[in-house]
Design a protein around this motif. Structure first.
Motif, PDB file in Angstrom:
ATOM      1  N   VAL A  51      -5.355   6.662   2.723  1.00 17.62           N
ATOM      2  CA  VAL A  51      -4.072   5.884   2.288  1.00 17.62           C
ATOM      3  C   VAL A  51      -4.416   4.413   2.549  1.00 17.62           C
ATOM      4  CG1 VAL A  51      -2.854   7.986   2.778  1.00 17.62           C
ATOM      5  CG2 VAL A  51      -3.294   6.187   4.729  1.00 17.62           C
ATOM      6  N   ARG A  52      -3.455   3.803   1.831  1.00 21.39           N
ATOM      7  CA  ARG A  52      -3.557   2.215   1.967  1.00 21.39           C
ATOM      8  C   ARG A  52      -2.383   1.692   2.760  1.00 21.39           C
ATOM      9  NH1 ARG A  52      -8.476  -0.143  -0.102  1.00 21.39           N
ATOM     10  NH2 ARG A  52      -9.052   0.949  -1.711  1.00 21.39           N
ATOM     11  N   GLY A  53      -3.020   0.723   3.655  1.00 20.04           N
ATOM     12  CA  GLY A  53      -2.060  -0.028   4.328  1.00 20.04           C
ATOM     13  C   GLY A  53      -1.547  -1.368   3.957  1.00 20.04           C
ATOM     14  N   LYS A  89      -7.785   0.023   4.607  1.00 18.57           N
ATOM     15  CA  LYS A  89      -8.111   1.152   4.374  1.00 18.57           C
ATOM     16  C   LYS A  89      -8.009   2.000   5.852  1.00 18.57           C
ATOM     17  CE  LYS A  89     -11.984  -0.413   1.741  1.00 18.57           C
ATOM     18  NZ  LYS A  89     -13.656  -0.612   1.813  1.00 18.57           N
ATOM     19  N   TRP A  90      -7.151   3.048   5.549  1.00 19.54           N
ATOM     20  CA  TRP A  90      -6.676   4.129   6.695  1.00 19.54           C
ATOM     21  C   TRP A  90      -7.194   5.453   6.113  1.00 19.54           C
ATOM     22  CZ3 TRP A  90      -0.602   2.711   6.903  1.00 19.54           C
ATOM     23  CH2 TRP A  90      -0.610   1.390   7.571  1.00 19.54           C
ATOM     24  N   LEU A  91      -7.311   6.185   7.318  1.00 24.06           N
ATOM     25  CA  LEU A  91      -7.389   7.646   7.082  1.00 24.06           C
ATOM     26  C   LEU A  91      -6.528   8.355   7.709  1.00 24.06           C
ATOM     27  CD1 LEU A  91     -11.506   7.971   8.070  1.00 24.06           C
ATOM     28  CD2 LEU A  91     -10.419   8.056   5.696  1.00 24.06           C
ATOM     29  N   TYR A  92      -6.064   9.539   6.994  1.00 17.00           N
ATOM     30  CA  TYR A  92      -5.146  10.486   7.398  1.00 17.00           C
ATOM     31  C   TYR A  92      -5.663  11.934   7.658  1.00 17.00           C
ATOM     32  CZ  TYR A  92      -0.136  12.208   7.435  1.00 17.00           C
ATOM     33  OH  TYR A  92       0.736  12.866   8.031  1.00 17.00           O
ATOM     34  N   GLY A  95       0.751  -1.184   0.117  1.00 15.39           N
ATOM     35  CA  GLY A  95       0.062   0.067  -0.007  1.00 15.39           C
ATOM     36  C   GLY A  95       0.967   1.325  -0.169  1.00 15.39           C
ATOM     37  N   ASN A  96       0.385   2.206   0.955  1.00 13.17           N
ATOM     38  CA  ASN A  96       1.252   3.326   1.181  1.00 13.17           C
ATOM     39  C   ASN A  96       2.281   3.134   2.404  1.00 13.17           C
ATOM     40  OD1 ASN A  96      -1.690   4.634   0.073  1.00 13.17           O
ATOM     41  ND2 ASN A  96       0.044   5.146  -0.980  1.00 13.17           N
ATOM     42  N   THR A  97       2.565   2.289   2.839  1.00 14.49           N
ATOM     43  CA  THR A  97       3.368   2.257   4.186  1.00 14.49           C
ATOM     44  C   THR A  97       4.637   2.676   4.147  1.00 14.49           C
ATOM     45  OG1 THR A  97       3.823  -0.179   3.731  1.00 14.49           O
ATOM     46  CG2 THR A  97       1.913   0.041   5.070  1.00 14.49           C
TER      47      THR A  97
END
Length: 562
Positions: free
Chosen positions: A89-91, A96-99, A62-64
């Motif tokens: 953003v993606r883990g 599904k993550w929120l920033y 993801g975006n880690t």
């Protein structure tokens, strides 16, 4: 006879009807619930698909790397600039993550719905395996129980009693540095000296234990180990999201063996640091506990009168109700937590202040003048300041607040949703399809990454000069928009020390430490750039090095005795 009809039983008939009705109701409820879950999943997916955010780099990661990797500052600043106060953003495996740094969203996360947004599982697991079950590594009732026991020890009342200890310890630092500067200006590693001082301050004021006499030029092995914790974590931070799930696999013994076999110098260095910290914490705890339980009345009296945090905690713990009492491993976990949290965050914040003062000589001189006037005993000699005196110096306070605003040691806080909910926003965001979203659906297990630095430097709240380091802003009324935003931080409209029930318990301790050090050194010393490039590295706690980090945290400055 067997062929004769049975007698009709009205009670049995009514029971069958009732059972059939109940069965129909349960089936109907199950269908409605399944329909609701499917509808909600479709709704969440539909909304999620139109929330703006950066593209995922890969299915597995993801975006880690962009969020947790060594260059994450550059990436997240660009994301904030492009996508605004909330984005997706993606883990790993496309989680599904929120920033966010939206004020209303953070108010819900840290205050209003803080029971829904708990400490992040990977953060808690990381501190559990490195520090033990202290404040940073516990959740729910256990965390509240620990905090209830510890809160009085970080009150202004208790810190007033500890201020003479702070003054005495920092006086040793001043003497040590002055003795090295008698022959003229020198280049000194301020980060190293601040780290040693912070460790000794938490040792004396927090644990009733001396770690460092502050006389030699080189710190001892333990001090170096603690100071290397976050830089070592920095090297493996991209794997951070995997820690939470991994601690659920196998036994602690098996997990330890697996970690020891990993062919990574950074991981093995982290294991060494963790072991060193744990061994020291156990030793301090056993010494204190043995003194309290010993038959030596003089030794018991001495420990009973000590005002350091650990002595007071042990005495309170011995008399607490059984439900409130902390177990041995919890107390040991508090020692490790105090040492790490109090040393690294505060010493790095102090180093940042000295770095900024070296680059702004006018601010340094104004601050020196204020402190010198306050410490003048009327005969031209310098006296120690009381807790209230040092805490109330306006320009000193402004310099500390502005540094913690513009350069927070920790730049984000992670939370995790414990159930489905809706997260409201201060202002609607423009979705990819052009619609406006005023609230975002959050599902159980979703990570929320709150950007501390973006909140602290939000131009809509702080003004167009929010990115500038300008202590004078604190000497005038703050913008009304900031007052109205209801930032949930525990300190000065800032998220630097987080907020809510998991806010930094030691933020007043940290403030006192920074101010006592500055009040001691600035009247007699001048700090200037050394000519070497100082680079601040993104990590769990930001740290400086000469150029980009290559193994040694340091911050050389030219220091002159006045």
């Amino acid at each position: 006879m067997d062929g004769c009809p049975k007698e009709w039983n009205p009670h049995s008939s009514r029971l069958r009807v009732a059972m059939t009705l109940l069965q129909d109701i349960l089936i109907g409820a199950a269908i409605l619930y399944a329909g609701w879950r499917i509808s909600r999943a479709l709704f969440v997916t539909a909304v999620w698909d139109i929330i703006p955010g950066p593209p995922s780099r890969s299915y597995l990661a993801g975006n880690t790397e962009e969020i947790f990797g060594p260059e994450h500052w550059e990436h997240t600043v660009a994301f904030v600039e492009k996508y605004g106060p909330l984005f997706k953003v993606r883990g790993p495996l496309q989680a599904k993550w929120l920033y966010t740094y939206d004020p209303r969203a953070m108010h819900n996360i840290f205050l209003k719905d803080q029971d829904i947004f708990e400490g992040n599982s990977s953060v808690v697991a990381t501190f559990q395996v490195t520090l033990g079950p202290g404040l940073l590594a516990t959740l729910g009732h256990q965390h509240r129980r620990q905090r209830k026991m510890l809160n009085p020890l970080f009150s202004a009342k208790h810190l007033r009693e500890m201020t003479p200890t702070f003054n005495d310890t920092v006086a040793r630092l001043q003497i040590a540095l002055a003795s090295r500067l008698k022959e003229g200006a020198l280049e000194l590693d301020l980060l190293g000296w601040m780290g040693r001082t912070a460790l000794e301050l938490i040792g004396q004021g927090g644990l009733g234990h001396s770690f460092d006499p502050l006389t030699t030029d080189i710190a001892d092995e333990f001090s170096e180990s603690v100071k290397a914790f976050f830089p070592a974590m920095h090297q493996v931070e991209a794997f951070f999201p995997l820690i939470g799930p991994s601690v659920k696999i196998g036994t602690p013994w098996l997990r330890r063996k697996v970690v020891e076999m990993l062919p990574s110098k950074s991981v093995q260095r982290l294991v060494q640091i963790t072991d060193s910290l744990h061994e020291c914490s156990v030793r301090i705890y056993n010494e204190k506990k043995a003194a309290l339980e010993s038959g030596d009345e003089e030794l018991k009296r001495q420990v009973s009168e000590d005002k350091d945090i650990m002595s007071v905690l042990l005495r309170a713990n011995m008399t607490a109700a059984e439900d409130d009492r902390l177990k041995d491993d919890e107390v040991i976990g508090q020692i490790s937590t105090l040492v790490l949290a109090a040393m690294d965050t505060t010493s790095n914040a102090l180093s940042r202040i000295f770095h900024l003062l070296s680059e702004h000589p006018d601010v340094q001189q104004n601050l020196r003048d204020e402190i010198t006037r306050a410490r003048d005993d009327g005969t031209g000699k310098l006296r120690d300041l009381t807790y209230d005196e040092v805490m109330e110096l306006p320009y000193l306070d402004a310099v500390c607040r502005e540094t913690l605003r513009r350069h927070s040691p920790a730049t984000r806080v992670l939370r995790e949703a414990t159930r489905d909910t809706m997260l409201p926003l201060s202002k609607p965001i423009r979705a990819l399809d052009g619609t406006l979203l005023s609230a975002i659906p959050v599902t159980k297990g979703m990570w929320i990454i709150a950007d501390v630095q973006a909140s602290n430097c939000n131009k809509e709240l702080w003004g167009d000069d929010a990115d500038e380091w300008r202590p004078e802003r604190w000497l005038s009324p703050l913008p009304s928009a900031l007052e109205d935003a209801r930032i949930p931080g525990v300190y000065s409209h800032l998220m630097t020390f987080a907020g809510g029930s998991r806010a930094c318990i030691g933020f007043k301790f940290s403030q006192l430490e920074m101010k006592v050090v500055l009040a001691s050194l600035l009247p007699t010393m001048k700090f200037e750039p050394s000519g070497k490039e100082i680079f601040w590295n993104a990590a769990g706690v930001a740290f400086p090095s000469v150029g980009k980090f290559r193994g040694k945290p340091e911050m050389p400055l030219k220091v002159t005795l006045l």
